[in-house]
Design a protein around this motif. Structure first.
Motif, PDB file in Angstrom:
ATOM      1  N   THR A   1      -7.190  -0.518  -2.948  1.00 12.55           N
ATOM      2  CA  THR A   1      -5.930  -0.891  -2.295  1.00 12.55           C
ATOM      3  C   THR A   1      -5.938  -2.405  -2.121  1.00 12.55           C
TER       4      THR A   1
ATOM      5  N   ASP B   1       6.644  -1.258   1.351  1.00 16.65           N
ATOM      6  CA  ASP B   1       6.693  -0.587   0.037  1.00 16.65           C
ATOM      7  C   ASP B   1       5.306  -0.539  -0.615  1.00 16.65           C
ATOM      8  N   VAL B   2       5.205   0.405  -1.557  1.00 12.19           N
ATOM      9  CA  VAL B   2       3.965   0.569  -2.319  1.00 12.19           C
ATOM     10  C   VAL B   2       4.285   0.341  -3.801  1.00 12.19           C
TER      11      VAL B   2
ATOM     12  N   ILE C   1       4.330   9.310  -0.868  1.00 14.82           N
ATOM     13  CA  ILE C   1       4.191   7.875  -1.179  1.00 14.82           C
ATOM     14  C   ILE C   1       5.278   7.542  -2.199  1.00 14.82           C
TER      15      ILE C   1
ATOM     16  N   ILE D   1      -0.038  -2.593  -1.337  1.00 10.34           N
ATOM     17  CA  ILE D   1       0.740  -2.264  -0.137  1.00 10.34           C
ATOM     18  C   ILE D   1       1.387  -3.567   0.331  1.00 10.34           C
TER      19      ILE D   1
ATOM     20  N   ASP E   1       0.861   2.560   8.105  1.00  9.78           N
ATOM     21  CA  ASP E   1       1.728   3.624   7.580  1.00  9.78           C
ATOM     22  C   ASP E   1       1.191   4.224   6.298  1.00  9.78           C
ATOM     23  N   ASN E   2       0.526   3.426   5.501  1.00  8.88           N
ATOM     24  CA  ASN E   2       0.204   3.856   4.141  1.00  8.88           C
ATOM     25  C   ASN E   2      -1.238   4.224   3.859  1.00  8.88           C
ATOM     26  N   LYS E   3      -2.168   3.669   4.636  1.00  6.67           N
ATOM     27  CA  LYS E   3      -3.565   3.740   4.184  1.00  6.67           C
ATOM     28  C   LYS E   3      -4.090   5.169   4.056  1.00  6.67           C
TER      29      LYS E   3
ATOM     30  N   LYS F   1      -2.444   8.089   3.597  1.00  3.09           N
ATOM     31  CA  LYS F   1      -1.832   8.832   2.487  1.00  3.09           C
ATOM     32  C   LYS F   1      -2.455   8.405   1.161  1.00  3.09           C
ATOM     33  N   ILE F   2      -2.643   7.103   1.019  1.00  2.00           N
ATOM     34  CA  ILE F   2      -3.157   6.584  -0.259  1.00  2.00           C
ATOM     35  C   ILE F   2      -4.598   7.023  -0.477  1.00  2.00           C
TER      36      ILE F   2
END
Ligand code: HPA
Length: 257
Positions: A80, A94-95, A146, A202, A226-228, A230-231
């Protein structure tokens, strides 16, 4: 042998699973990895900036890190990267999937092969990031909620300072979508060593002057939080299946003169 690894960038310091520590000794220095069980297999996890975010981008021992992964048998690496955006289509939170880079670094090691080698090596960069790993992540992303906004060209700066407004204006004009400080030389060394490497970007902020906002730590942390999870869960699911290096050119990219 541990074939699969995750390198966590800013904000991603573990996988959330129980892990054991493994120290790997390389000719460039020692590297501490976390080893996580995934069914019958193990996955290596490396916190790029150290567990307490104590190592700055220009202080990372990229050669030791990548050689340590190679030495334990790694073939597939997901990473990441927290990045700023200088593309209007990619906003904070956004990703994106990184699919190429432009190198603005100045003071880093350029190759994993040092002068003591008896040959000169060159590495093909027509596909620095592994297509196969990128497609696998795109296919599974929906399941983990995602929303990948697209592919992105990563401009790698030396850091640790952020960019000036003029630099960002220029980067945007020459085709950079997102800016970070660590993918070069990491992706280069992975390719030199024949390991498949893929980065999920990210977006934590608009780049300096791009939308008039200042870069705030608070915004950066929110996008990462928010993302870590899920990724990393998506990485682990992909790593639960058998992977092959037959659908990409990562193994053959380096040639010797
Ligand atoms: N510039 C460089 N590196 C970064 C940025 C940025 O705006 N955001 C996160 N990493």
């Amino acid at each position: 042998m541990i074939k699969k690894a995750i390198i966590g960038g800013t904000g991603v310091y573990n996988t959330g699973e129980h892990s054991d520590t493994l120290t790997v000794y390389t000719k460039f220095g020692d590297v501490e990895l976390n080893i996580v069980k995934n069914g019958e297999e193990s996955i290596a996890f490396l916190a790029r900036h150290g567990k307490n975010h104590s190592v700055p981008p220009h202080g990372i021992n990229y050669r030791a890190n990548m050689l340590a992964l190679k030495q334990i048998g790694v073939k597939y690496i997901y990473t990441t990267a927290a990045v700023g955006s200088c593309n209007h289509n990619y906003a904070p939170g956004d990703v994106v999937m990184i699919d190429d880079f432009i190198d603005f670094t100045k003071l880093r090691q350029v190759s994993i092969f040092d002068e003591s080698e008896d040959s000169v090596y060159h590495t093909d960069m027509s596909d620095p990031y592994c297509k196969n790993l990128r497609n696998l992540f795109k296919n599974i992303a929906n399941k983990y909620d995602i929303d990948i906004k697209g592919n992105a060209v990563y401009g790698c700066t030396e850091g640790p300072r952020f960019e000036t407004k003029a630099e960002i204006k220029y980067y945007n004009q020459i085709g950079v979508d997102v800016v970070g400080m660590t993918n070069v030389p990491e992706v280069v060394f992975a390719k030199e060593l024949g390991m498949c490497y893929s980065t999920v970007g990210i977006i934590t902020n608009w780049c300096t002057g791009f939308k008039g906002d200042d870069i705030t730590l608070h915004d950066m942390q929110a996008a990462l939080a928010d993302n870590k999870e899920k990724i990393t869960r998506a990485f682990i699911e992909i790593f639960s299946s058998d992977l092959s290096q037959e659908n990409c050119m990562c193994v053959e990219a380096t040639f010797k003169l």
